[in-house]
Design a protein around this motif. Structure first.
Motif, short mmCIF file in Angstrom:
data_model
loop_
_atom_site.label_atom_id
_atom_site.label_comp_id
_atom_site.label_asym_id
_atom_site.label_seq_id
_atom_site.Cartn_x
_atom_site.Cartn_y
_atom_site.Cartn_z
N GLU A 20 9.11 5.37 17.42
CA GLU A 20 10.49 5.86 17.36
C GLU A 20 10.66 6.83 16.20
O GLU A 20 10.31 6.52 15.06
N ILE A 21 11.19 8.00 16.49
CA ILE A 21 11.47 9.00 15.46
C ILE A 21 12.92 8.81 15.02
O ILE A 21 13.84 9.00 15.82
N LEU A 22 13.09 8.42 13.78
CA LEU A 22 14.43 8.13 13.26
C LEU A 22 14.74 9.01 12.06
O LEU A 22 13.84 9.43 11.34
N PRO A 23 16.05 9.24 11.80
CA PRO A 23 16.42 9.93 10.56
C PRO A 23 16.01 9.09 9.35
O PRO A 23 16.01 7.85 9.40
N ALA A 24 15.68 9.76 8.27
CA ALA A 24 15.26 9.07 7.05
C ALA A 24 16.31 8.06 6.59
O ALA A 24 15.96 7.00 6.07
N SER A 25 17.59 8.38 6.78
CA SER A 25 18.66 7.47 6.36
C SER A 25 18.59 6.13 7.08
O SER A 25 19.12 5.14 6.59
N ARG A 26 17.94 6.08 8.24
CA ARG A 26 17.79 4.83 8.98
C ARG A 26 16.46 4.15 8.71
O ARG A 26 16.23 3.04 9.19
N ARG A 27 15.60 4.79 7.94
CA ARG A 27 14.31 4.19 7.57
C ARG A 27 14.42 3.61 6.16
O ARG A 27 13.79 4.08 5.23
N THR A 28 15.23 2.58 6.04
CA THR A 28 15.45 1.96 4.73
C THR A 28 14.21 1.23 4.23
O THR A 28 14.16 0.82 3.07
N VAL A 56 0.84 -1.19 0.00
CA VAL A 56 0.00 0.00 0.00
C VAL A 56 0.88 1.24 0.00
O VAL A 56 2.05 1.19 0.37
N SER A 57 0.28 2.33 -0.39
CA SER A 57 0.94 3.62 -0.27
C SER A 57 0.91 4.02 1.20
O SER A 57 0.07 3.55 1.97
N HIS A 58 1.82 4.90 1.59
CA HIS A 58 1.93 5.29 2.99
C HIS A 58 2.36 6.75 3.05
O HIS A 58 3.03 7.24 2.14
N MET A 59 1.95 7.46 4.10
CA MET A 59 2.39 8.84 4.31
C MET A 59 2.98 8.99 5.69
O MET A 59 2.49 8.39 6.66
N VAL A 60 4.02 9.79 5.76
CA VAL A 60 4.69 10.12 7.01
C VAL A 60 4.93 11.62 7.03
O VAL A 60 4.78 12.30 6.02
N LEU A 61 5.35 12.12 8.17
CA LEU A 61 5.76 13.52 8.26
C LEU A 61 7.27 13.56 8.44
O LEU A 61 7.82 12.86 9.30
N ALA A 62 7.92 14.36 7.61
CA ALA A 62 9.38 14.54 7.71
C ALA A 62 9.66 15.91 8.32
O ALA A 62 9.08 16.92 7.90
N TYR A 63 10.54 15.93 9.31
CA TYR A 63 10.97 17.17 9.96
C TYR A 63 12.42 17.43 9.58
O TYR A 63 13.29 16.59 9.82
N TYR A 64 12.67 18.59 8.99
CA TYR A 64 14.01 19.00 8.56
C TYR A 64 14.53 20.07 9.52
O TYR A 64 14.08 21.21 9.45
N ALA A 124 17.55 22.94 6.10
CA ALA A 124 17.03 22.68 4.75
C ALA A 124 17.64 21.45 4.09
O ALA A 124 16.95 20.69 3.43
N ASP A 125 18.94 21.24 4.27
CA ASP A 125 19.61 20.13 3.60
C ASP A 125 19.91 18.95 4.54
O ASP A 125 20.68 18.06 4.20
N ALA A 126 19.28 18.93 5.71
CA ALA A 126 19.53 17.89 6.71
C ALA A 126 18.83 16.59 6.35
O ALA A 126 17.89 16.56 5.56
N ASP A 127 19.30 15.51 6.95
CA ASP A 127 18.63 14.22 6.90
C ASP A 127 17.39 14.38 7.78
O ASP A 127 17.51 14.59 8.99
N PRO A 128 16.19 14.32 7.21
CA PRO A 128 15.00 14.61 8.02
C PRO A 128 14.69 13.51 9.02
O PRO A 128 15.05 12.34 8.83
N LEU A 129 14.02 13.90 10.09
CA LEU A 129 13.50 12.94 11.06
C LEU A 129 12.11 12.53 10.61
O LEU A 129 11.32 13.37 10.16
N ILE A 130 11.78 11.26 10.73
CA ILE A 130 10.51 10.73 10.22
C ILE A 130 9.56 10.43 11.38
O ILE A 130 9.87 9.64 12.26
N LEU A 131 8.39 11.06 11.33
CA LEU A 131 7.32 10.81 12.29
C LEU A 131 6.32 9.92 11.55
O LEU A 131 5.74 10.31 10.54
N ASP A 132 6.13 8.71 12.07
CA ASP A 132 5.39 7.68 11.36
C ASP A 132 4.43 6.98 12.32
O ASP A 132 4.81 6.69 13.46
N ASN A 133 3.22 6.72 11.88
CA ASN A 133 2.28 6.01 12.74
C ASN A 133 2.62 4.53 12.90
O ASN A 133 2.08 3.87 13.78
N LEU A 134 3.53 4.00 12.08
CA LEU A 134 3.90 2.59 12.19
C LEU A 134 4.88 2.33 13.33
O LEU A 134 5.12 1.18 13.69
N THR A 135 5.47 3.39 13.87
CA THR A 135 6.44 3.24 14.96
C THR A 135 6.43 4.48 15.84
O THR A 135 6.20 5.59 15.35
#
Length: 153
Positions: free
Chosen positions: A101-109, A77-85, A88-99
């Motif tokens: 834990e707020i992790l950097p996008a680089s760790r959400r492979t 399925v498609s999925h939506m999350v919120l990314a916090y930067y 501007a050029d930072a690795d964003p933090l991902i706020l996700d209803n599936l977890t």
């Protein structure tokens, strides 16, 4: 901002999950935060919108936030999350209803971004250059209009 992100993420993630079909009787429905809380349920985009508008109300600038449409590995399925930067050029933090834990996008492979947007701008996956306006997204325009109507009531 980390403490604020964690509190907002936890608040919205407590909302019961329902597919749009089960909750609203239609395959796709973008609920306002008021609709999500008032009906005590939502799906991934409703969580992302709730987190986005809550953080905006709490003073986080739109430039630091992007609602991000992704493909989630292992889910068909498609999925939506919120990314916090934080920048501007930072690795964003991902706020996700599936977890919780707020992790950097680089760790959400498990997440492959497709596009992202905020109040005004639209980006394609991996682009830091604006690709258009959020108003190009019909469901977003309709959501903003519903929210404006809610405020007038």
């Amino acid at each position: 901002d980390q403490n604020l992100l964690e509190r907002v993420n936890a608040f919205w993630n407590r909302t019961p999950y329902f597919s749009d079909q089960a909750h609203w009787g239609m395959p796709e429905f973008w609920a306002t935060p008021v609709e999500t809380q008032g009906s005590n349920g939502g799906d991934c985009e409703d969580y992302a919108f709730g987190k986005y508008f809550t953080l905006r109300e709490l003073g986080i600038p739109a430039r630091n936030l992007r609602i991000t449409y992704v493909r989630a590995s292992g889910w068909d399925v498609s999925h939506m999350v919120l990314a916090y930067y934080p920048e501007a050029d930072a690795d964003p933090l991902i706020l996700d209803n599936l977890t919780s834990e707020i992790l950097p996008a680089s760790r959400r492979t498990d997440l492959q971004p497709v596009y992202s947007f905020n109040d005004e701008d639209l980006w394609t996956a991996g682009a830091n250059v604006r690709q258009g306006q959020a108003s190009q997204i019909r469901l977003w325009r309709e959501l903003i209009e519903k929210m404006a109507n809610e405020q007038r009531m």
